[in-house]
Design a protein around this motif. Structure first.
Motif, short mmCIF file in Angstrom:
data_model
loop_
_atom_site.label_atom_id
_atom_site.label_comp_id
_atom_site.label_asym_id
_atom_site.label_seq_id
_atom_site.Cartn_x
_atom_site.Cartn_y
_atom_site.Cartn_z
N LYS A 12 -26.55 9.79 43.92
CA LYS A 12 -26.58 9.71 42.45
C LYS A 12 -25.20 9.53 41.84
N ARG A 13 -24.35 8.80 42.54
CA ARG A 13 -23.00 8.45 42.07
C ARG A 13 -22.16 9.70 41.77
N SER A 14 -22.49 10.80 42.43
CA SER A 14 -21.78 12.05 42.15
C SER A 14 -20.30 11.96 42.54
N LEU A 15 -20.00 11.26 43.64
CA LEU A 15 -18.61 11.18 44.09
C LEU A 15 -17.75 10.43 43.09
N ASP A 16 -18.32 9.43 42.46
CA ASP A 16 -17.59 8.67 41.44
C ASP A 16 -17.14 9.59 40.32
N ARG A 17 -17.99 10.54 39.94
CA ARG A 17 -17.63 11.47 38.87
C ARG A 17 -16.65 12.54 39.34
N VAL A 18 -16.77 12.92 40.59
CA VAL A 18 -15.84 13.92 41.14
C VAL A 18 -14.40 13.40 41.13
N ILE A 19 -14.22 12.13 41.50
CA ILE A 19 -12.85 11.62 41.61
C ILE A 19 -12.23 11.28 40.25
N ARG A 20 -13.00 11.41 39.18
CA ARG A 20 -12.42 11.21 37.86
C ARG A 20 -11.62 12.44 37.39
N ARG A 79 -9.08 19.71 43.58
CA ARG A 79 -8.85 19.72 45.04
C ARG A 79 -9.77 18.70 45.72
N GLU A 80 -11.01 18.62 45.26
CA GLU A 80 -11.98 17.74 45.91
C GLU A 80 -11.56 16.28 45.79
N SER A 81 -11.18 15.85 44.59
CA SER A 81 -10.74 14.46 44.44
C SER A 81 -9.46 14.22 45.21
N TYR A 117 -3.18 19.12 43.02
CA TYR A 117 -4.20 18.93 41.99
C TYR A 117 -3.71 19.56 40.70
N SER A 118 -4.36 19.24 39.57
CA SER A 118 -3.96 19.83 38.29
C SER A 118 -5.10 20.58 37.61
N GLU A 119 -6.36 20.28 37.95
CA GLU A 119 -7.50 20.91 37.30
C GLU A 119 -8.24 21.81 38.28
N LYS A 120 -8.67 22.97 37.81
CA LYS A 120 -9.44 23.87 38.66
C LYS A 120 -10.80 23.26 38.96
N SER A 121 -11.30 23.51 40.15
CA SER A 121 -12.58 22.94 40.58
C SER A 121 -13.75 23.65 39.91
N PRO A 122 -14.81 22.90 39.62
CA PRO A 122 -16.05 23.56 39.17
C PRO A 122 -16.66 24.34 40.32
N LEU A 123 -17.65 25.18 40.02
CA LEU A 123 -18.26 26.01 41.06
C LEU A 123 -19.19 25.21 41.96
N PHE A 124 -19.75 24.12 41.46
CA PHE A 124 -20.70 23.28 42.19
C PHE A 124 -21.98 24.02 42.57
N CYS A 125 -22.27 25.15 41.90
CA CYS A 125 -23.49 25.89 42.20
C CYS A 125 -24.72 25.25 41.55
N LYS A 126 -24.55 24.77 40.31
CA LYS A 126 -25.67 24.20 39.57
C LYS A 126 -25.47 22.71 39.35
N ARG A 127 -26.57 22.02 39.13
CA ARG A 127 -26.51 20.59 38.87
C ARG A 127 -25.82 20.33 37.53
N ASN A 128 -24.83 19.48 37.55
CA ASN A 128 -24.11 19.10 36.35
C ASN A 128 -23.69 17.64 36.51
N ARG A 129 -24.44 16.75 35.91
CA ARG A 129 -24.21 15.32 36.10
C ARG A 129 -22.82 14.90 35.64
N LYS A 130 -22.31 15.51 34.60
CA LYS A 130 -21.02 15.11 34.02
C LYS A 130 -19.88 15.26 35.01
N ILE A 131 -19.90 16.32 35.81
CA ILE A 131 -18.80 16.56 36.76
C ILE A 131 -19.15 16.14 38.18
N GLY A 132 -20.34 15.60 38.38
CA GLY A 132 -20.73 15.13 39.70
C GLY A 132 -21.29 16.21 40.62
#
Length: 325
Positions: A71-79, A83-85, A246-261
């Protein structure tokens, strides 16, 4: 496989060489030149991205973020500059170095050869430099030319500086961990003399090192003059060239959030009695897990029949699957 070229050519989402070069009007000058004159290099860029994705998914297979492209999640992660990007950019640049260098040594690239230069290292007299080493300098050069080309126009931008830094950290992980391989010479394999050459590390080892760098990644900000990266915490030393930043803290990735991938961890398989990253407590974010029993068909009681066959019986066994709620 990484998606098509998404968002920007030269980003980690580079896959199909023909698609990359069909969009040549969007390419930076050096990328356009490589597409026009060295399409075989673009093919290795695509191959490098493929092995990078496979390694990313292996290294993060038990993590909340598992490097999925669904679902194009990686595209949103690298924006984001997380740390992940940072890991995605680093492992992709490393993959391109690896793929180009390997193609060079296999003779698939006519414009380069393997590295047959004598190393500037003193031997012990029992062996000498020779053979055909991996031309990692060529792989490094082509990875830098293609991966960094689009970014150079905006060097003052923090995101650009971070991406360029992580690209180079990935390349250096391959270059700085070259290993020595040797072949023995002498009667009956006596090894009275050895010929040695330099080889790239196994790519799994590259992924492991970059994963360690991910775990120890350094949060940075732009210096007052905008010319360098400096740590957010004043007491930490400035990041080295091979560090992941990196400069931004990572999201928790626990819940679905399309905006952040983030696709969340619902439905992910977990290990109930593990306290590690793949354990149900951590992976399911304290939501609990379900238990399913399924029957699996396996080969069993296998025996060797002379000559030359292996015959097995079919056995049924029950397996318990645990999935996050």
């Amino acid at each position: 496989m990484f998606q098509h070229v998404i968002r920007a050519v030269g980003s980690p989402l580079v896959m199909d060489p023909n698609s990359i070069c069909r969009k040549s009007r969007r390419l930076a000058g050096k990328q356009r030149e490589i597409c026009r004159k060295e399409i075989e290099i673009v093919e290795e860029v695509a191959n490098g991205a493929k092995i990078a994705l496979a390694e990313c998914q292996y290294q993060f297979r038990h993590r909340k973020w598992n490097c999925t492209t669904a679902k194009r999640s990686l595209d949103r992660v690298i924006r984001q500059d997380t740390r992940e990007s940072a890991f995605v950019y680093g492992i992709t640049a490393a993959g391109v170095v690896y793929s180009v260098t390997e193609a060079c040594n296999m003779g698939h690239l006519l414009q380069c050869t393997c590295d047959n230069h004598v190393q500037d290292i003193t031997t012990d007299g029992e062996w000498e430099w020779g053979g055909c080493g991996d031309n990692v300098e060529y792989g490094y050069k082509k990875s830098k030319e293609f991966m960094d080309a689009r970014k150079k126009k905006r060097r003052g931008d923090l995101t650009t500086r971070i991406q360029l830094h992580n690209n180079d950290a990935g390349r250096l992980t391959v270059k700085n961990h070259m290993r020595t391989e040797c072949k023995c010479h002498g009667l009956s394999g006596s090894c009275t003399l050895k010929t040695c050459w330099r080889k790239m590390p196994i790519f799994r080892h590259v992924g492991f090192i970059l994963k360690q760098k991910f775990d120890g990644a350094i949060q940075v900000q732009s210096s007052n003059d905008g010319k360098r990266l400096e740590t957010v915490i004043d007491t930490l030393k400035p990041p080295a060239k091979a560090d992941i930043v990196y400069s931004e803290k990572s999201p928790l990735f626990c819940k679905r959030n399309r905006k952040i991938g983030s696709l969340g961890t619902k439905g992910r398989e977990c290990v109930p009695d593990s306290m590690g990253v793949g354990g149900c407590d951590l992976l399911c974010c304290q939501r609990g897990y379900s238990t399913h029993k399924m029957t699996i068909r396996d080969n069993c009681k296998c025996r060797f029949i002379w000559c030359c066959d292996v015959r097995c019986e079919t056995c049924m066994r029950e397996k318990t699957i645990y999935r996050c709620l």
